[in-house]
Design a protein around this motif. Structure first.
Motif, short mmCIF file in Angstrom:
data_model
loop_
_atom_site.label_atom_id
_atom_site.label_comp_id
_atom_site.label_asym_id
_atom_site.label_seq_id
_atom_site.Cartn_x
_atom_site.Cartn_y
_atom_site.Cartn_z
N UNK A 131 0.86 -0.56 -0.24
CA UNK A 131 -0.14 -0.16 -0.19
C UNK A 131 0.74 1.11 0.22
N UNK A 132 1.62 1.27 0.45
CA UNK A 132 3.27 2.47 0.77
C UNK A 132 3.37 2.98 -0.57
N UNK A 133 4.63 1.43 -0.94
CA UNK A 133 4.18 1.51 -2.26
C UNK A 133 3.09 2.23 -3.46
N UNK A 134 2.56 1.72 -3.62
CA UNK A 134 1.04 2.04 -5.16
C UNK A 134 1.11 3.81 -4.71
N UNK A 135 1.43 4.42 -2.66
CA UNK A 135 0.37 5.92 -2.66
C UNK A 135 1.47 6.60 -3.59
N UNK A 136 3.04 6.06 -2.92
CA UNK A 136 4.37 6.53 -3.43
C UNK A 136 4.37 7.11 -4.45
N UNK A 137 4.17 5.43 -5.47
CA UNK A 137 3.95 5.49 -6.81
C UNK A 137 2.75 6.08 -7.70
N UNK A 138 1.70 6.47 -6.83
CA UNK A 138 0.74 7.38 -7.50
C UNK A 138 0.08 8.57 -6.74
N UNK A 139 0.08 9.01 -5.82
CA UNK A 139 0.24 10.05 -5.09
C UNK A 139 1.42 11.22 -4.62
N UNK A 140 2.28 10.22 -4.26
CA UNK A 140 3.79 11.03 -3.54
C UNK A 140 4.02 10.89 -2.04
N UNK A 141 5.59 11.11 -2.11
CA UNK A 141 6.26 10.33 -1.35
C UNK A 141 6.13 11.65 0.40
N UNK A 142 5.05 12.10 0.06
CA UNK A 142 4.85 13.12 1.65
C UNK A 142 3.90 12.22 2.53
N UNK A 143 3.86 12.04 3.74
CA UNK A 143 3.04 11.15 3.63
C UNK A 143 2.59 11.56 5.76
N UNK A 174 6.10 2.06 8.16
CA UNK A 174 6.56 2.89 7.23
C UNK A 174 7.45 3.46 7.20
N UNK A 175 7.83 4.32 8.87
CA UNK A 175 9.14 4.80 8.91
C UNK A 175 10.36 4.51 7.97
N UNK A 182 12.18 5.89 4.16
CA UNK A 182 13.49 6.31 4.39
C UNK A 182 14.20 5.74 3.19
N UNK A 183 13.75 4.18 2.62
CA UNK A 183 14.37 3.50 2.06
C UNK A 183 13.56 4.12 0.40
N UNK A 184 11.70 4.50 0.26
CA UNK A 184 11.96 5.59 -0.53
C UNK A 184 12.04 6.15 -0.80
N UNK A 185 12.93 7.49 -0.25
CA UNK A 185 13.07 8.27 0.12
C UNK A 185 11.78 9.83 0.15
N UNK A 186 11.29 9.16 1.29
CA UNK A 186 10.37 9.96 1.22
C UNK A 186 10.25 10.72 2.51
N UNK A 187 8.94 11.52 3.15
CA UNK A 187 8.70 12.58 4.05
C UNK A 187 7.95 11.79 4.64
N UNK A 188 7.80 11.77 5.82
CA UNK A 188 6.95 11.62 7.08
C UNK A 188 6.33 12.68 7.44
N UNK A 218 8.17 -10.95 9.58
CA UNK A 218 9.08 -10.26 10.23
C UNK A 218 9.26 -9.81 9.07
N UNK A 219 9.44 -9.46 8.35
CA UNK A 219 9.55 -8.86 6.60
C UNK A 219 11.11 -8.67 7.04
N UNK A 220 11.40 -10.59 7.08
CA UNK A 220 12.79 -10.38 7.32
C UNK A 220 13.58 -10.77 5.39
N UNK A 221 12.32 -10.90 3.89
CA UNK A 221 12.96 -10.38 2.62
C UNK A 221 13.44 -9.09 2.79
N UNK A 222 13.00 -7.84 3.25
CA UNK A 222 13.53 -6.85 2.79
C UNK A 222 14.32 -5.94 3.46
N UNK A 223 15.44 -5.18 2.90
CA UNK A 223 16.87 -4.87 3.88
C UNK A 223 16.50 -3.94 4.84
N UNK A 224 15.26 -3.16 4.17
CA UNK A 224 15.27 -1.54 5.29
C UNK A 224 14.61 -2.94 6.13
N UNK A 225 14.13 -3.03 6.34
CA UNK A 225 13.49 -3.76 8.00
C UNK A 225 14.62 -4.15 8.82
#
Length: 398
Positions: A155-167, A184-185, A189-195, A388-395
């Protein structure tokens, strides 16, 4: 000495027999008892009553087809009352006093976390029907909802792609929202977005003026919503009153399905987004019958939704695992459930034997003016659960 030995043997035999009876293994009984433990009162009743209804419908279907292992299912129901400590006490009662062989229930992670040590201590099995924050895999819980890689992350990936990375992040103040937002935080960071904001309110909170003022000030591209229960009614009402529509700032919600949408009011939600694995509108051969059966059972005005469907899945998968095991024994059922598949309304789901979560397809949806949800994006097939999001390096480190 001999009399003492005989007496001790007799007492041991009685104790074993008592244990067998207490764990639902009395072969002469015509019924088998299961527990249903949901909030039918309090702030979470808005969501949990319908999950309870779907579980009862599944039990009725199984009983009408002859039951499980030749026994009809007898329901013992308790109200968790939207309170974690009540959930824990009621779970203990169901297992120790009512002698249920399994429990279907909970919604919030706080309620699940309260029940978890009880089912582990007393070695029972909880079938949990809701998406959650992950970071858990108990041998005494079967997870029927999405793990974070099957909901939050896509869902976060979808939002970043379709709406922007300022969340902007808003949630109820308990385990799921705080853990989901930590994920999400890290992802942002991995997406170079902003909370631009991260706010939590108590369960049942109804005044969002401060949060909405901050949203207006910060102008995020999207709001990520992990509010639970009837707080969503107040939030979306006040958001609309402030002139914030889905066209101006879309909201992606993780705990609003069709049932909640209709209670909140579709005029407040039209165009906003949700992330689940199932919708009433999902096009599968099995879903048409499920929706029809649910409406026939509870009324044409009722709607289905992801947790409702997951509760239905839970009962049928438990029954199938019992039949496969040839037993109601918790360990036998747990082992039999590994790799078990079920043709569900959302499509075929399979229990991952390593973590007791389901392989599920991810679906992003948009709420329409009729209170239903239109699928606008989906993964090509089912996604392996990775709690545990073990397949995601950023996690790493979460």
């Amino acid at each position: 000495m001999k009399k003492t030995t005989i007496r001790a043997l007799a007492l041991t035999t009685c104790a074993i027999a008592g244990t067998l009876l207490a764990t639902g293994c009395n072969k002469s009984a015509k019924t088998v008892k299961v527990g249903i433990l949901h909030s039918v009162s309090g702030t979470m009743a808005i969501s949990e009553r319908s999950v309870r209804d779907s579980e009862l419908m599944a039990i009725k279907e199984i009983n009408e087809a002859g039951g499980v292992l030749g026994k009809k299912i007898k329901v013992v129901e308790e109200d968790g009352a939207s309170d974690p400590s009540t959930f824990a006490a009621k779970a203990r009662k169901l297992i120790q006093d009512d002698k249920v062989v399994t429990i279907f229930g909970c919604w919030t992670s706080a309620s699940r976390k309260a029940v978890k040590p009880v089912v582990e201590e007393l070695f029972n099995l909880l079938w949990y029907p809701v998406q959650y924050e992950g970071m858990e895999a108990s041998p005494n819980i079967m997870y029927m909802g999405a793990s974070p890689n099957q909901q939050v992350v896509p869902a976060v990936d979808y939002c970043a792609e379709h709406f922007g990375k300022k969340m902007y992040l808003i949630g109820s103040d308990y385990i799921f929202p705080r853990t989901a937002n930590r994920i999400i935080q890290a992802q942002l960071a991995q997406l170079e977005g902003t909370c631009v904001g991260e706010e939590y309110v108590p369960m049942g909170h109804s005044d969002f003026s401060a949060q909405i003022a901050e949203i207006i000030k910060e102008k995020p591209d999207v709001i990520l919503n992990t509010l639970n229960g009837d707080s969503n009614v107040a939030f979306f009402t006040q958001l609309k009153e402030a002139g914030i529509t889905s066209e101006k700032i879309p909201v992606m919600s993780f705990s609003i399905a069709e049932e909640e949408a209709n209670k909140i009011g579709t005029e407040k939600l039209t165009g906003h987004l949700v992330a689940w694995n199932y919708y009433e509108t999902t096009e599968t051969p099995r879903n048409a019958k499920f929706v029809s059966d649910y409406k026939n059972e509870y009324g044409a005005d009722r709607v289905t939704g992801d947790p409702i469907e997951a509760g239905y899945i839970a009962v049928h998968m438990w029954a199938a695992a019992c039949e496969k095991a040839g037993s109601f024994d918790v360990e036998a059922v747990r082992v039999a459930a590994k790799g078990l598949s079920f043709t569900a309304p959302e499509g075929t789901v399979t229990i991952d034997g390593s973590n007791q979560h389901l392989y599920k397809q991810v679906r992003i949806g948009r709420i329409n003016k009729n209170g239903l949800i239109d699928e606008i994006w989906a993964t090509p097939g089912t996604v392996k659960p990775d709690p545990y999001l073990s397949t995601y390096a950023w996690a790493r480190g979460l």
